[in-house]
Design a protein around this motif. Structure first.
Motif, PDB file in Angstrom:
ATOM      1  N   ALA A   1      40.841  16.772 142.549  1.00 49.83           N
ATOM      2  CA  ALA A   1      41.432  18.215 142.444  1.00 49.83           C
ATOM      3  C   ALA A   1      40.152  18.352 141.657  1.00 49.83           C
ATOM      4  CB  ALA A   1      42.273  18.386 141.898  1.00 49.83           C
ATOM      5  N   GLN A   2      39.525  17.971 140.400  1.00 51.99           N
ATOM      6  CA  GLN A   2      38.677  18.139 139.454  1.00 51.99           C
ATOM      7  C   GLN A   2      37.120  18.030 140.159  1.00 51.99           C
ATOM      8  OE1 GLN A   2      40.735  16.026 139.089  1.00 51.99           O
ATOM      9  NE2 GLN A   2      41.716  17.546 138.009  1.00 51.99           N
TER      10      GLN A   2
ATOM     11  N   GLN B   1      28.557  17.240 133.289  1.00 52.73           N
ATOM     12  CA  GLN B   1      29.327  16.219 133.106  1.00 52.73           C
ATOM     13  C   GLN B   1      30.741  16.142 134.645  1.00 52.73           C
ATOM     14  OE1 GLN B   1      29.155  17.127 129.236  1.00 52.73           O
ATOM     15  NE2 GLN B   1      27.405  15.337 130.150  1.00 52.73           N
ATOM     16  N   ARG B   2      30.650  15.030 135.051  1.00 51.82           N
ATOM     17  CA  ARG B   2      30.839  14.512 136.394  1.00 51.82           C
ATOM     18  C   ARG B   2      32.138  13.569 136.996  1.00 51.82           C
ATOM     19  NH1 ARG B   2      28.646  16.954 141.680  1.00 51.82           N
ATOM     20  NH2 ARG B   2      30.791  16.541 141.895  1.00 51.82           N
ATOM     21  N   GLY B   3      32.517  13.237 135.466  1.00 55.34           N
ATOM     22  CA  GLY B   3      33.054  12.068 135.868  1.00 55.34           C
ATOM     23  C   GLY B   3      33.003  10.622 135.564  1.00 55.34           C
ATOM     24  N   THR B   4      33.420   9.422 135.113  1.00 55.94           N
ATOM     25  CA  THR B   4      32.847   8.659 134.873  1.00 55.94           C
ATOM     26  C   THR B   4      32.094   7.453 135.779  1.00 55.94           C
ATOM     27  OG1 THR B   4      34.959   7.286 135.219  1.00 55.94           O
ATOM     28  CG2 THR B   4      34.865   8.021 132.482  1.00 55.94           C
ATOM     29  N   GLY B   5      32.179   7.567 136.955  1.00 56.27           N
ATOM     30  CA  GLY B   5      31.408   7.090 137.680  1.00 56.27           C
ATOM     31  C   GLY B   5      30.365   8.146 137.574  1.00 56.27           C
ATOM     32  N   HIS B   6      30.522   9.124 137.879  1.00 55.34           N
ATOM     33  CA  HIS B   6      29.226  10.239 137.636  1.00 55.34           C
ATOM     34  C   HIS B   6      28.161   9.618 136.292  1.00 55.34           C
ATOM     35  CE1 HIS B   6      26.987  13.967 136.854  1.00 55.34           C
ATOM     36  NE2 HIS B   6      26.261  13.120 138.252  1.00 55.34           N
ATOM     37  N   ALA B   7      29.128   9.317 134.913  1.00 52.89           N
ATOM     38  CA  ALA B   7      28.631   9.247 134.200  1.00 52.89           C
ATOM     39  C   ALA B   7      27.450   7.780 134.793  1.00 52.89           C
ATOM     40  CB  ALA B   7      28.781   8.896 133.324  1.00 52.89           C
TER      41      ALA B   7
ATOM     42  N   CYS C   1      21.866   0.293 127.436  1.00 55.49           N
ATOM     43  CA  CYS C   1      21.671   1.709 128.034  1.00 55.49           C
ATOM     44  C   CYS C   1      22.786   2.851 127.411  1.00 55.49           C
ATOM     45  CB  CYS C   1      21.733   1.501 129.400  1.00 55.49           C
ATOM     46  SG  CYS C   1      21.154   3.468 130.203  1.00 55.49           S
ATOM     47  N   VAL C   2      22.819   3.599 126.744  1.00 54.30           N
ATOM     48  CA  VAL C   2      24.031   4.054 126.197  1.00 54.30           C
ATOM     49  C   VAL C   2      23.719   5.546 127.310  1.00 54.30           C
ATOM     50  CG1 VAL C   2      25.050   5.952 124.508  1.00 54.30           C
ATOM     51  CG2 VAL C   2      23.612   3.934 123.970  1.00 54.30           C
ATOM     52  N   VAL C   3      24.547   6.351 127.688  1.00 56.77           N
ATOM     53  CA  VAL C   3      24.255   7.720 128.823  1.00 56.77           C
ATOM     54  C   VAL C   3      25.004   8.683 127.574  1.00 56.77           C
ATOM     55  CG1 VAL C   3      25.544   9.076 130.624  1.00 56.77           C
ATOM     56  CG2 VAL C   3      25.026   6.873 131.025  1.00 56.77           C
ATOM     57  N   THR C   4      23.960   9.500 127.528  1.00 53.62           N
ATOM     58  CA  THR C   4      24.082  10.476 126.420  1.00 53.62           C
ATOM     59  C   THR C   4      24.860  11.895 127.668  1.00 53.62           C
ATOM     60  OG1 THR C   4      21.523  11.477 126.526  1.00 53.62           O
ATOM     61  CG2 THR C   4      22.467   9.412 125.185  1.00 53.62           C
ATOM     62  N   GLY C   5      24.989  12.983 126.735  1.00 48.52           N
ATOM     63  CA  GLY C   5      25.346  14.026 127.335  1.00 48.52           C
ATOM     64  C   GLY C   5      25.378  15.117 126.196  1.00 48.52           C
ATOM     65  N   PHE C   6      26.562  15.795 125.914  1.00 50.92           N
ATOM     66  CA  PHE C   6      26.666  16.965 124.918  1.00 50.92           C
ATOM     67  C   PHE C   6      26.196  16.799 124.054  1.00 50.92           C
ATOM     68  CE2 PHE C   6      29.008  18.401 121.041  1.00 50.92           C
ATOM     69  CZ  PHE C   6      28.517  19.622 121.518  1.00 50.92           C
ATOM     70  N   GLU C   7      24.803  16.792 123.091  1.00 45.88           N
ATOM     71  CA  GLU C   7      23.595  16.841 122.596  1.00 45.88           C
ATOM     72  C   GLU C   7      23.652  15.431 122.121  1.00 45.88           C
ATOM     73  OE1 GLU C   7      23.270  19.671 119.655  1.00 45.88           O
ATOM     74  OE2 GLU C   7      24.480  21.300 120.770  1.00 45.88           O
ATOM     75  N   ALA C   8      22.539  15.249 123.151  1.00 47.99           N
ATOM     76  CA  ALA C   8      22.180  14.270 123.200  1.00 47.99           C
ATOM     77  C   ALA C   8      21.405  14.223 122.405  1.00 47.99           C
ATOM     78  CB  ALA C   8      21.360  13.913 124.502  1.00 47.99           C
TER      79      ALA C   8
ATOM     80  N   LEU D   1      28.668   4.407 127.679  1.00 49.32           N
ATOM     81  CA  LEU D   1      29.298   6.445 128.060  1.00 49.32           C
ATOM     82  C   LEU D   1      29.669   6.641 126.597  1.00 49.32           C
ATOM     83  CD1 LEU D   1      31.346   5.551 130.951  1.00 49.32           C
ATOM     84  CD2 LEU D   1      29.231   5.161 131.384  1.00 49.32           C
ATOM     85  N   ALA D   2      28.714   7.632 126.660  1.00 48.64           N
ATOM     86  CA  ALA D   2      28.494   8.083 125.393  1.00 48.64           C
ATOM     87  C   ALA D   2      28.201   9.790 125.488  1.00 48.64           C
ATOM     88  CB  ALA D   2      27.552   7.756 123.772  1.00 48.64           C
ATOM     89  N   ALA D   3      29.002  10.372 126.443  1.00 45.99           N
ATOM     90  CA  ALA D   3      28.026  12.040 127.191  1.00 45.99           C
ATOM     91  C   ALA D   3      29.213  13.145 126.420  1.00 45.99           C
ATOM     92  CB  ALA D   3      27.948  12.154 128.392  1.00 45.99           C
ATOM     93  N   GLY D   4      30.643  12.292 126.016  1.00 44.26           N
ATOM     94  CA  GLY D   4      31.456  13.144 125.955  1.00 44.26           C
ATOM     95  C   GLY D   4      31.473  14.702 124.682  1.00 44.26           C
ATOM     96  N   LYS D   5      32.043  15.131 125.084  1.00 41.96           N
ATOM     97  CA  LYS D   5      31.985  16.346 123.858  1.00 41.96           C
ATOM     98  C   LYS D   5      33.104  15.681 122.714  1.00 41.96           C
ATOM     99  CE  LYS D   5      32.160  21.390 123.019  1.00 41.96           C
ATOM    100  NZ  LYS D   5      31.961  22.874 123.546  1.00 41.96           N
ATOM    101  N   GLY D   6      34.383  15.949 123.004  1.00 39.78           N
ATOM    102  CA  GLY D   6      35.402  15.599 122.602  1.00 39.78           C
ATOM    103  C   GLY D   6      35.637  16.822 121.969  1.00 39.78           C
ATOM    104  N   THR D   7      36.694  17.561 122.813  1.00 40.20           N
ATOM    105  CA  THR D   7      36.731  19.274 122.444  1.00 40.20           C
ATOM    106  C   THR D   7      37.206  19.178 121.586  1.00 40.20           C
ATOM    107  OG1 THR D   7      36.269  19.507 125.040  1.00 40.20           O
ATOM    108  CG2 THR D   7      37.355  21.522 123.521  1.00 40.20           C
ATOM    109  N   ARG D   8      38.389  18.409 121.567  1.00 40.12           N
ATOM    110  CA  ARG D   8      39.414  18.976 120.221  1.00 40.12           C
ATOM    111  C   ARG D   8      39.087  18.434 119.265  1.00 40.12           C
ATOM    112  NH1 ARG D   8      44.609  16.118 121.703  1.00 40.12           N
ATOM    113  NH2 ARG D   8      43.675  13.745 123.218  1.00 40.12           N
TER     114      ARG D   8
END
Length: 465
Positions: free
Chosen positions: A197-198, A80-86, A50-57, A9-16
């Protein structure tokens, strides 16, 4: 590890992180965190990834294209709708590998080891688990999902916000690394619902679904809790760098390497350093470096993708993609550029640059010299300020300097040119033609004197004053 695959799982942006790069490409000791995870999969002999990409794929895909050790497929999690979605995004990959077991892990866990993956997999198969969760024990488990066991099986994973006081006291936590039977994972993914809630699909919900289906969930507890370490901020990244930096230095100490100071010393995890070598402060040893025994490296040296022999001294040297043989002394302030070979007993002094050249045994290049695109023989002497003029504005050309030649100070060797065996060039010469063996080449205008010139010039200055 036969019949295994992995979803990273490698889709995250890492906002901080406040970065234009995906979080998994943040580097620890010169390598993205994703690289450590892929290397762990390779060492564990996981067959397909298999690498799941997302932000700046595209940045992740560009990095994967440079990964030489094992191919990796990619799928895009556009939203990005959660780890299960990834993991759902990798459904086609899972269906193609339905007869296997699949490892699911995060791309920002550089401390996860192949030994943990292998041991968890063996337990997964031995216990005939539908799912095996890799766990760890923390003295302070705050913020992590707690592992609630029923004997040696897992009864449930409880998030901290939902845990009772008794459950919060549990120190075993979920690392976020799982082994699944692939067919079972596909079945559980089809049952996931965003009941939170998310509005996200959580991979952890597959654990409860598995238990509700009457299938076994096991837990492998890793001895080293560092496997959970990741980086969500620049501060986290610095701390991971520092932790790994010192662990690598301590490992080399155990193998007989001396560190006079660890200040500014950074060593890539794949570097090899021989016993009784001394590493001085400010030295950076990057990827694909092999250093022999009894060397002194530093201070303030940088080496990358190079091999260094025994008894070599490198003082304030930068060396890239080159080979330095044994018993060589280089520095200070020397740049060894790619595709160079420095043979034994060579001395290279201050402010010298060598590029795409071979320097023969016993040759001396003491100072202020550029040797580019050249083949230099044995026991050649370079005076101060020598330049091989290797570029005509369109093409590069090579110089050849034979054994025991003497190149006088401030000589320009205009390539392509050959200086013969034991030949000399006079100081200040610009050599444009081959010099025969044992000859002296003089290529400069004859000196002339103009009597009284200085007196007249100085007289003119005095009048102006």
């Amino acid at each position: 590890m036969k019949d295994t695959c992995a979803v990273v799982l490698a889709a995250g942006k890492g906002t901080r992180m406040k970065s234009k790069k995906p979080k998994v490409l943040a580097e620890i000791l010169f390598q993205p965190m994703l690289g450590y995870v892929l290397e762990t999969c390779r060492q564990a002999e996981v067959e397909k990834v298999c690498v799941v990409t997302g932000f700046e794929a595209e940045q992740v895909e560009a990095y994967l294209s440079t990964w030489e050790h094992m191919p990796a497929e990619t799928v895009l999690q556009a939203e990005q709708r959660g780890t299960g979605h990834a993991v759902m995004m990798a459904r086609e990959f899972l269906q193609e590998n339905i007869g296997t077991d699949v490892l699911v892990l995060y791309g920002d866990t550089p401390y996860l080891s192949a030994e943990v993956i292998e041991a968890a997999y063996l337990q997964h198969k031995r216990q005939n688990n539908a799912v095996t969760v890799v766990t760890a024990l923390l003295q302070d488990p705050t913020g992590y999902g707690r592992i609630i066991r029923d004997g040696d099986a897992i009864a449930k994973i409880v998030e901290q916000r939902d845990a009772t006081e008794k459950e919060q006291a549990v120190k075993e936590i979920n690392s976020g690394v799982y082994w699944f039977n692939t067919a079972h994972l596909l079945e559980m993914l089809s049952l996931l619902q965003p009941n939170n809630a998310q509005g996200e699909y959580y991979l952890t919900d597959t654990i409860g679904l598995t238990i509700a289906a009457g299938k076994r969930v096991g837990g492998y507890c890793a001895e080293n809790s560092d496997i959970i370490l990741g980086a969500n901020s620049r501060k986290d990244l610095y701390e991971l760098n520092e932790k790994m930096r010192m662990s690598i230095i301590y490992r080399h100490m155990e193998n007989g390497v001396t560190f006079a100071s660890t200040d500014g010393v950074m060593i890539s995890p794949d570097a090899q350093i021989g016993a009784d070598t001394v590493i001085l402060g400010g030295t950076i040893i990057k990827d694909h470096v092999v250093i022999g025994e009894d060397c002194v490296i530093g201070p303030n040296s940088l080496i990358q993708k190079s091999t260094v022999g025994d008894r070599v001294k490198l003082n304030a040297v930068q060396c890239y993609q080159s080979r330095i043989h044994s018993d060589v002394d280089i520095g200070p302030f020397v740049h060894i550029r790619p595709n160079s070979e420095i043979k034994s007993f060579v001395h290279i002094g201050d402010f010298v640059e060598v590029k795409n050249s071979t320097i023969g045994e016993g040759t001396g290049i003491s100072h202020l010299t550029y040797v580019g695109d050249s083949d230099v023989g044995k026991n050649v002497n370079f005076g101060c300020g020598v330049v091989t003029v290797n570029y005509d504005g369109v093409h590069k050309h090579r110089c050849r300097i034979e054994d025991e030649a003497f190149i006088g100070c401030n000589t320009n060797l205009v390539a392509p040119v050959r200086v013969g065996k034991s030949a000399y060039t006079a100081a200040g010469s610009t050599i444009t033609k081959d010099v025969p063996d044992y000859a002296l080449a003089i290529a400069r205008s004859r000196q002339e004197e103009k009597p009284g010139f200085a007196a007249k010039k100085l007289a003119g200055r005095k009048k102006k004053v």
